[in-house]
Design an enzyme around this catalytic site. Structure first.
Site, PDB file in Angstrom:
ATOM      1  N   SER A  16      42.601  40.979  53.297  1.00 55.14           N
ATOM      2  CA  SER A  16      41.795  42.142  53.713  1.00 55.14           C
ATOM      3  C   SER A  16      40.451  41.704  54.286  1.00 55.14           C
ATOM      4  O   SER A  16      39.701  42.520  54.809  1.00 55.14           O
ATOM      5  CB  SER A  16      41.563  43.070  52.516  1.00 55.14           C
ATOM      6  OG  SER A  16      40.923  42.342  51.480  1.00 55.14           O
ATOM      7  N   THR A  19      38.567  36.690  57.899  1.00 50.55           N
ATOM      8  CA  THR A  19      39.464  35.608  58.314  1.00 50.55           C
ATOM      9  C   THR A  19      40.907  35.974  57.980  1.00 50.55           C
ATOM     10  O   THR A  19      41.819  35.744  58.777  1.00 50.55           O
ATOM     11  CB  THR A  19      39.105  34.288  57.608  1.00 50.55           C
ATOM     12  OG1 THR A  19      37.697  34.111  57.620  1.00 50.55           O
ATOM     13  CG2 THR A  19      39.779  33.111  58.281  1.00 50.55           C
ATOM     14  N   ARG A  42      44.238  44.914  45.677  1.00 49.47           N
ATOM     15  CA  ARG A  42      44.569  46.294  46.050  1.00 49.47           C
ATOM     16  C   ARG A  42      45.592  46.259  47.165  1.00 49.47           C
ATOM     17  O   ARG A  42      45.711  45.262  47.888  1.00 49.47           O
ATOM     18  CB  ARG A  42      43.311  47.039  46.495  1.00 49.47           C
ATOM     19  CG  ARG A  42      42.665  46.436  47.711  1.00 49.47           C
ATOM     20  CD  ARG A  42      41.249  46.926  47.898  1.00 49.47           C
ATOM     21  NE  ARG A  42      40.590  46.166  48.950  1.00 49.47           N
ATOM     22  CZ  ARG A  42      40.573  46.521  50.224  1.00 49.47           C
ATOM     23  NH1 ARG A  42      41.184  47.631  50.599  1.00 49.47           N
ATOM     24  NH2 ARG A  42      39.945  45.794  51.114  1.00 49.47           N
ATOM     25  N   TYR A 132      26.003  28.058  46.551  1.00 44.76           N
ATOM     26  CA  TYR A 132      27.138  28.323  47.443  1.00 44.76           C
ATOM     27  C   TYR A 132      27.858  27.018  47.810  1.00 44.76           C
ATOM     28  O   TYR A 132      29.068  26.889  47.656  1.00 44.76           O
ATOM     29  CB  TYR A 132      26.636  29.042  48.701  1.00 44.76           C
ATOM     30  CG  TYR A 132      27.720  29.366  49.702  1.00 44.76           C
ATOM     31  CD1 TYR A 132      28.537  30.484  49.536  1.00 44.76           C
ATOM     32  CD2 TYR A 132      27.942  28.563  50.820  1.00 44.76           C
ATOM     33  CE1 TYR A 132      29.537  30.788  50.457  1.00 44.76           C
ATOM     34  CE2 TYR A 132      28.937  28.854  51.743  1.00 44.76           C
ATOM     35  CZ  TYR A 132      29.726  29.967  51.553  1.00 44.76           C
ATOM     36  OH  TYR A 132      30.717  30.260  52.469  1.00 44.76           O
ATOM     37  N   LYS A 136      31.567  25.605  46.568  1.00 43.69           N
ATOM     38  CA  LYS A 136      32.592  25.270  47.578  1.00 43.69           C
ATOM     39  C   LYS A 136      33.057  23.818  47.398  1.00 43.69           C
ATOM     40  O   LYS A 136      34.239  23.518  47.533  1.00 43.69           O
ATOM     41  CB  LYS A 136      32.042  25.488  48.991  1.00 43.69           C
ATOM     42  CG  LYS A 136      31.755  26.939  49.339  1.00 43.69           C
ATOM     43  CD  LYS A 136      33.007  27.779  49.332  1.00 43.69           C
ATOM     44  CE  LYS A 136      32.732  29.216  49.706  1.00 43.69           C
ATOM     45  NZ  LYS A 136      33.908  30.084  49.488  1.00 43.69           N
ATOM     46  N   ARG A 167      25.749  42.854  55.667  1.00 45.22           N
ATOM     47  CA  ARG A 167      25.221  41.562  55.202  1.00 45.22           C
ATOM     48  C   ARG A 167      24.122  41.189  56.189  1.00 45.22           C
ATOM     49  O   ARG A 167      24.392  40.485  57.187  1.00 45.22           O
ATOM     50  CB  ARG A 167      26.316  40.493  55.195  1.00 45.22           C
ATOM     51  CG  ARG A 167      27.364  40.703  54.126  1.00 45.22           C
ATOM     52  CD  ARG A 167      28.319  39.521  54.083  1.00 45.22           C
ATOM     53  NE  ARG A 167      29.445  39.756  53.213  1.00 45.22           N
ATOM     54  CZ  ARG A 167      30.487  38.941  53.114  1.00 45.22           C
ATOM     55  NH1 ARG A 167      30.544  37.842  53.825  1.00 45.22           N
ATOM     56  NH2 ARG A 167      31.483  39.221  52.292  1.00 45.22           N
TER      57      ARG A 167
HETATM   58  N1  LIG Z   1      30.824  34.356  56.348  1.00 40.60           N
HETATM   59  C1  LIG Z   1      30.668  33.137  56.844  1.00 40.60           C
HETATM   60  O1  LIG Z   1      29.931  32.907  57.829  1.00 40.60           O
HETATM   61  C2  LIG Z   1      31.415  31.984  56.207  1.00 40.60           C
HETATM   62  C3  LIG Z   1      31.218  30.691  56.704  1.00 40.60           C
HETATM   63  C4  LIG Z   1      31.947  29.638  56.152  1.00 40.60           C
HETATM   64  C5  LIG Z   1      32.845  29.870  55.125  1.00 40.60           C
HETATM   65  N2  LIG Z   1      33.002  31.136  54.635  1.00 40.60           N
HETATM   66  C6  LIG Z   1      33.967  31.318  53.549  1.00 40.60           C
HETATM   67  O2  LIG Z   1      35.198  31.726  54.123  1.00 40.60           O
HETATM   68  C7  LIG Z   1      35.949  32.522  53.188  1.00 40.60           C
HETATM   69  C8  LIG Z   1      36.428  33.787  53.878  1.00 40.60           C
HETATM   70  O3  LIG Z   1      35.290  34.485  54.376  1.00 40.60           O
HETATM   71  P1  LIG Z   1      35.466  35.930  55.060  1.00 40.60           P
HETATM   72  O4  LIG Z   1      34.100  36.304  55.539  1.00 40.60           O
HETATM   73  O5  LIG Z   1      36.612  35.906  55.990  1.00 40.60           O
HETATM   74  O6  LIG Z   1      35.850  36.807  53.762  1.00 40.60           O
HETATM   75  P2  LIG Z   1      35.569  38.344  53.487  1.00 40.60           P
HETATM   76  O7  LIG Z   1      35.646  39.126  54.753  1.00 40.60           O
HETATM   77  O8  LIG Z   1      34.321  38.470  52.684  1.00 40.60           O
HETATM   78  O9  LIG Z   1      36.837  38.717  52.576  1.00 40.60           O
HETATM   79  C9  LIG Z   1      36.940  38.193  51.301  1.00 40.60           C
HETATM   80  C10 LIG Z   1      38.306  38.453  50.697  1.00 40.60           C
HETATM   81  O10 LIG Z   1      38.229  38.110  49.290  1.00 40.60           O
HETATM   82  C11 LIG Z   1      38.629  39.234  48.521  1.00 40.60           C
HETATM   83  N3  LIG Z   1      37.820  39.378  47.312  1.00 40.60           N
HETATM   84  C12 LIG Z   1      36.462  39.433  47.246  1.00 40.60           C
HETATM   85  N4  LIG Z   1      36.079  39.614  45.964  1.00 40.60           N
HETATM   86  C13 LIG Z   1      37.211  39.694  45.234  1.00 40.60           C
HETATM   87  C14 LIG Z   1      37.472  39.885  43.846  1.00 40.60           C
HETATM   88  N5  LIG Z   1      36.501  40.056  42.948  1.00 40.60           N
HETATM   89  N6  LIG Z   1      38.744  39.902  43.430  1.00 40.60           N
HETATM   90  C15 LIG Z   1      39.754  39.741  44.333  1.00 40.60           C
HETATM   91  N7  LIG Z   1      39.586  39.564  45.653  1.00 40.60           N
HETATM   92  C16 LIG Z   1      38.315  39.535  46.098  1.00 40.60           C
HETATM   93  C17 LIG Z   1      38.424  40.447  49.408  1.00 40.60           C
HETATM   94  O11 LIG Z   1      39.253  41.486  48.952  1.00 40.60           O
HETATM   95  P3  LIG Z   1      38.795  43.045  48.984  1.00 40.60           P
HETATM   96  O12 LIG Z   1      38.995  43.497  50.409  1.00 40.60           O
HETATM   97  O13 LIG Z   1      39.694  43.685  48.025  1.00 40.60           O
HETATM   98  O14 LIG Z   1      37.342  43.068  48.606  1.00 40.60           O
HETATM   99  C18 LIG Z   1      38.781  39.892  50.783  1.00 40.60           C
HETATM  100  O15 LIG Z   1      40.179  39.920  50.965  1.00 40.60           O
HETATM  101  C19 LIG Z   1      35.011  32.758  52.010  1.00 40.60           C
HETATM  102  O16 LIG Z   1      35.354  31.876  50.981  1.00 40.60           O
HETATM  103  C20 LIG Z   1      33.629  32.409  52.550  1.00 40.60           C
HETATM  104  O17 LIG Z   1      32.763  31.929  51.556  1.00 40.60           O
HETATM  105  C21 LIG Z   1      32.329  32.192  55.166  1.00 40.60           C
END
Ligand SMILES: NC(=O)c1ccc[n+]([C@@H]2O[C@H](COP(=O)([O-])OP(=O)(O)OC[C@H]3O[C@@H](n4cnc5c(N)ncnc54)[C@H](OP(=O)(O)O)[C@@H]3O)[C@@H](O)[C@H]2O)c1
Length: 231
Positions: A16, A19, A42, A132, A136, A167
């Protein structure tokens, strides 16, 4: 798994998310796997066609061991799970980004998964002074220790995506880096669609080693090597 196309089974954690959604689009459009299971907290509304093409396992991440069946019999596992300290607090962030991921990896391995693809982050380092990056780094080490035939760790820089959730810091970084990316496209950011295509590429052709760590530039290169849908 060098030739997943059309066969095999995979699961996606975090489908959801930004990525995860891009990855799911790729998986479904390319029909890479006969069976795709989304493991999440969910049920997702994906539209009729996509919902018919996937299985959804709704799990309680605090009792993940009771959901071993969701992780049974997959060739490949993709993990795009994650939260933020702002969203979940420090303990919650560690719980989701490290503990849930490691528990899922262990269940997947026990269920026969051979290739685990983990989305981590640029700068991941278990010795870092930043929570963070430290978490990781820890999750990378723990997942590697699970002992998959192949473990691919993605270390993207700032993700470029259209996020509905607010954010502010990330929004500012994305706006700025979106402009910088025109001059230095692979240096500081990466579109989630590129990450998703790179994940497809690495599953079709995993590297030689047991563990492979892909930095941002390599993610761009791999993502480019896979033709975009409709081209
Ligand atoms: N944002 C950046 O610029 C960036 C850069 C480098 C690496 N990353 C890493 O890349 C990964 C993916 O990032 P993204 O931005 O694509 O992710 P995202 O949009 O924040 O989505 C996170 C996912 O994790 C699930 N999740 C969050 N909290 C949860 C919980 N308590 N229990 C179960 N599921 C949960 C969410 O489910 P729900 O929809 O149910 O909430 C969603 O499917 C992360 O590990 C992040 O740290 C991010």
């Amino acid at each position: 798994m060098a030739a997943a196309a059309g066969g095999g089974s995979c699961f996606v954690l975090g489908a959801s998310g930004q990525t995860g959604r891009a990855l799911l689009r790729e998986l479904l459009a390319r029909r890479l796997f006969a069976r795709v299971t989304l493991v999440g907290r969910r049920r997702l509304s994906l539209g009729e066609e996509a919902e018919a093409a996937v299985e959804q396992a709704v799990v309680d991440f605090e009792r993940l061991s009771e959901h071993a069946a969701a992780f049974q019999g997959h060739d490949v596992g993709f993990c795009c799970l994650g939260t933020t300290r702002a969203e979940a607090g420090e303990a919650g962030f560690v719980r989701v980004d490290r503990d849930y991921v490691v528990q899922a990896a262990e269940l997947a391995r026990a269920g026969g998964c051979r290739h685990f693809v983990l989305q981590s982050s640029r700068g991941a380092n278990r010795h870092s002074g930043f929570l963070y990056l430290r978490v990781k780094g820890e999750v990378e080490d723990l997942v590697q220790a699970v002992g998959f035939d192949h473990c691919t760790i993605f270390r993207p820089a700032v993700l470029l995506c259209k996020r509905e959730e607010s954010r502010p810091a990330e929004w500012v970084a994305q706006k700025f880096l979106g402009v910088v990316a025109r001059v230095f496209p692979t240096a500081y950011s990466v579109p989630v669609e590129t990450v998703a295509r790179a994940m497809v590429a690495i599953v079709l052709q995993p590297g030689e080693g047991k563990v492979e760590v892909l930095e941002n530039k390599t993610i761009h290169e791999l993502g480019k090597a896979v033709p975009q849908q409709g081209t």
